[in-house]
Design a protein around this motif. Structure first.
Motif, PDB file in Angstrom:
ATOM      1  N   ASN A  75      32.688  39.938  42.710  1.00 41.93           N
ATOM      2  CA  ASN A  75      32.521  41.227  42.950  1.00 41.93           C
ATOM      3  C   ASN A  75      32.596  41.622  44.445  1.00 41.93           C
ATOM      4  OD1 ASN A  75      32.243  41.706  40.255  1.00 41.93           O
ATOM      5  ND2 ASN A  75      29.971  41.632  40.219  1.00 41.93           N
ATOM      6  N   SER A  76      32.186  41.108  45.452  1.00 40.33           N
ATOM      7  CA  SER A  76      32.006  41.242  46.645  1.00 40.33           C
ATOM      8  C   SER A  76      33.641  40.911  47.150  1.00 40.33           C
ATOM      9  CB  SER A  76      31.072  40.360  47.497  1.00 40.33           C
ATOM     10  OG  SER A  76      31.593  39.020  47.654  1.00 40.33           O
ATOM     11  N   ILE A  77      34.267  39.970  46.739  1.00 40.42           N
ATOM     12  CA  ILE A  77      35.707  39.727  47.224  1.00 40.42           C
ATOM     13  C   ILE A  77      36.497  40.963  46.652  1.00 40.42           C
ATOM     14  CG2 ILE A  77      37.915  38.531  46.864  1.00 40.42           C
ATOM     15  CD1 ILE A  77      35.922  36.913  48.596  1.00 40.42           C
ATOM     16  N   GLN A  78      36.316  41.116  45.316  1.00 42.18           N
ATOM     17  CA  GLN A  78      37.003  42.414  44.732  1.00 42.18           C
ATOM     18  C   GLN A  78      36.557  43.668  45.680  1.00 42.18           C
ATOM     19  OE1 GLN A  78      36.183  42.209  40.564  1.00 42.18           O
ATOM     20  NE2 GLN A  78      37.444  40.326  40.237  1.00 42.18           N
ATOM     21  N   ALA A  79      35.295  44.005  45.963  1.00 43.75           N
ATOM     22  CA  ALA A  79      35.111  45.195  46.559  1.00 43.75           C
ATOM     23  C   ALA A  79      35.797  45.231  48.029  1.00 43.75           C
ATOM     24  CB  ALA A  79      33.732  45.303  46.709  1.00 43.75           C
ATOM     25  N   GLU A  80      35.728  44.046  48.795  1.00 47.47           N
ATOM     26  CA  GLU A  80      36.566  44.124  50.074  1.00 47.47           C
ATOM     27  C   GLU A  80      37.942  43.975  49.981  1.00 47.47           C
ATOM     28  OE1 GLU A  80      35.144  40.502  51.997  1.00 47.47           O
ATOM     29  OE2 GLU A  80      32.962  41.194  51.959  1.00 47.47           O
ATOM     30  N   HIS A  81      38.853  43.503  48.764  1.00 44.75           N
ATOM     31  CA  HIS A  81      40.056  43.258  48.664  1.00 44.75           C
ATOM     32  C   HIS A  81      40.578  43.884  47.560  1.00 44.75           C
ATOM     33  CE1 HIS A  81      40.256  40.776  52.230  1.00 44.75           C
ATOM     34  NE2 HIS A  81      39.118  40.217  51.963  1.00 44.75           N
ATOM     35  N   PRO A  82      40.804  45.164  47.179  1.00 44.65           N
ATOM     36  CA  PRO A  82      40.794  45.819  45.781  1.00 44.65           C
ATOM     37  C   PRO A  82      42.449  45.259  45.290  1.00 44.65           C
ATOM     38  CG  PRO A  82      40.361  47.503  47.105  1.00 44.65           C
ATOM     39  CD  PRO A  82      40.279  46.161  48.061  1.00 44.65           C
ATOM     40  N   GLN A  83      43.001  44.936  46.156  1.00 47.62           N
ATOM     41  CA  GLN A  83      44.490  44.550  45.820  1.00 47.62           C
ATOM     42  C   GLN A  83      44.284  43.140  45.034  1.00 47.62           C
ATOM     43  OE1 GLN A  83      43.493  44.855  48.875  1.00 47.62           O
ATOM     44  NE2 GLN A  83      43.996  43.031  50.040  1.00 47.62           N
ATOM     45  N   VAL A  84      43.502  42.345  45.384  1.00 45.80           N
ATOM     46  CA  VAL A  84      43.226  41.034  44.824  1.00 45.80           C
ATOM     47  C   VAL A  84      42.819  40.966  43.349  1.00 45.80           C
ATOM     48  CG1 VAL A  84      41.588  38.786  44.822  1.00 45.80           C
ATOM     49  CG2 VAL A  84      42.509  39.769  47.055  1.00 45.80           C
ATOM     50  N   SER A  85      42.029  41.826  43.108  1.00 48.03           N
ATOM     51  CA  SER A  85      41.537  42.162  41.519  1.00 48.03           C
ATOM     52  C   SER A  85      42.764  42.758  40.764  1.00 48.03           C
ATOM     53  CB  SER A  85      40.273  43.118  41.445  1.00 48.03           C
ATOM     54  OG  SER A  85      40.746  44.491  41.831  1.00 48.03           O
ATOM     55  N   LYS A  86      43.481  43.471  41.443  1.00 45.69           N
ATOM     56  CA  LYS A  86      44.619  44.075  40.685  1.00 45.69           C
ATOM     57  C   LYS A  86      45.734  42.873  40.320  1.00 45.69           C
ATOM     58  CE  LYS A  86      44.312  48.802  41.989  1.00 45.69           C
ATOM     59  NZ  LYS A  86      44.964  49.903  43.010  1.00 45.69           N
ATOM     60  N   ALA A  87      46.002  42.243  41.273  1.00 40.54           N
ATOM     61  CA  ALA A  87      46.693  40.967  41.180  1.00 40.54           C
ATOM     62  C   ALA A  87      46.294  40.038  40.196  1.00 40.54           C
ATOM     63  CB  ALA A  87      47.153  40.302  42.449  1.00 40.54           C
ATOM     64  N   GLY A  88      44.804  40.053  40.172  1.00 43.05           N
ATOM     65  CA  GLY A  88      44.521  39.061  39.041  1.00 43.05           C
ATOM     66  C   GLY A  88      44.590  39.690  37.670  1.00 43.05           C
ATOM     67  N   ASP A  89      44.439  41.076  37.649  1.00 42.83           N
ATOM     68  CA  ASP A  89      44.601  41.732  36.198  1.00 42.83           C
ATOM     69  C   ASP A  89      45.972  41.572  36.019  1.00 42.83           C
ATOM     70  OD1 ASP A  89      41.906  42.460  36.335  1.00 42.83           O
ATOM     71  OD2 ASP A  89      42.190  44.418  37.033  1.00 42.83           O
ATOM     72  N   ASP A  90      46.879  41.677  36.782  1.00 41.29           N
ATOM     73  CA  ASP A  90      48.303  41.668  36.524  1.00 41.29           C
ATOM     74  C   ASP A  90      48.538  39.984  35.836  1.00 41.29           C
ATOM     75  OD1 ASP A  90      48.857  44.122  36.938  1.00 41.29           O
ATOM     76  OD2 ASP A  90      49.659  43.628  39.090  1.00 41.29           O
ATOM     77  N   THR A  91      48.163  39.143  36.552  1.00 42.32           N
ATOM     78  CA  THR A  91      48.224  37.790  35.752  1.00 42.32           C
ATOM     79  C   THR A  91      47.639  37.490  34.816  1.00 42.32           C
ATOM     80  OG1 THR A  91      48.000  37.052  38.453  1.00 42.32           O
ATOM     81  CG2 THR A  91      47.998  35.514  36.951  1.00 42.32           C
ATOM     82  N   ASP A  92      46.612  38.031  34.493  1.00 39.21           N
ATOM     83  CA  ASP A  92      45.950  37.704  33.376  1.00 39.21           C
ATOM     84  C   ASP A  92      46.717  38.483  32.253  1.00 39.21           C
ATOM     85  OD1 ASP A  92      44.061  36.403  34.182  1.00 39.21           O
ATOM     86  OD2 ASP A  92      42.504  38.236  34.241  1.00 39.21           O
ATOM     87  N   ALA A  93      47.294  39.722  32.331  1.00 39.23           N
ATOM     88  CA  ALA A  93      48.247  40.277  31.328  1.00 39.23           C
ATOM     89  C   ALA A  93      49.419  39.677  31.055  1.00 39.23           C
ATOM     90  CB  ALA A  93      48.361  41.723  31.873  1.00 39.23           C
ATOM     91  N   GLY A  94      49.792  39.092  31.963  1.00 37.38           N
ATOM     92  CA  GLY A  94      51.151  38.306  31.781  1.00 37.38           C
ATOM     93  C   GLY A  94      51.067  36.953  30.860  1.00 37.38           C
ATOM     94  N   THR A  95      49.799  36.605  30.942  1.00 38.03           N
ATOM     95  CA  THR A  95      49.659  35.350  30.302  1.00 38.03           C
ATOM     96  C   THR A  95      49.451  35.600  28.607  1.00 38.03           C
ATOM     97  OG1 THR A  95      47.311  35.278  30.739  1.00 38.03           O
ATOM     98  CG2 THR A  95      48.827  34.030  31.982  1.00 38.03           C
ATOM     99  N   GLU A  96      49.229  36.896  28.449  1.00 37.89           N
ATOM    100  CA  GLU A  96      48.602  37.059  26.831  1.00 37.89           C
ATOM    101  C   GLU A  96      49.955  37.170  26.038  1.00 37.89           C
ATOM    102  OE1 GLU A  96      46.039  40.411  26.936  1.00 37.89           O
ATOM    103  OE2 GLU A  96      44.617  39.247  27.846  1.00 37.89           O
TER     104      GLU A  96
END
Length: 96
Positions: A75-96
């Motif tokens: 949560n602290s990483i995502q709060a400091e770097h919002p683009q990291v959480s968005k990139a992680g979301d895109d990766t999860d969406a591509g694998t489904e």
């Protein structure tokens, strides 16, 4: 046996009766020892089971704390770097 019947027995019969009774006493003592040992073994097993259950509960608390720390860190990483959480979301969406 009644006292009157015992008085009628001969000395050899009384001795045989005493020997039989002594053998029975010895057998009962041996059985008593075996049962006491089984009881002791069972108590040790129950104590160990209790210790294992306590250890499992303590480990569970450790894992819960580790999970919470990992979530807080993410949560602290995502709060400091919002683009990291968005990139992680895109990766999860591509694998489904």
């Amino acid at each position: 046996m009644k006292q009157k019947e015992l008085r009628k027995l001969r000395r050899t019969e009384l001795l045989e009766l005493m020997l039989q009774m002594q053998e029975e006493i010895d057998q009962l003592r041996q059985e008593n020892q075996e049962l006491n040992q089984k009881l002791l073994d069972r108590r040790i097993t129950l104590e160990q089971t209790g210790s294992i259950a306590e250890a499992a509960l303590k480990l569970n608390k450790v894992f819960e704390a580790a999970q919470q720390a990992a979530e807080d860190y993410l949560n602290s990483i995502q709060a400091e770097h919002p683009q990291v959480s968005k990139a992680g979301d895109d990766t999860d969406a591509g694998t489904e």
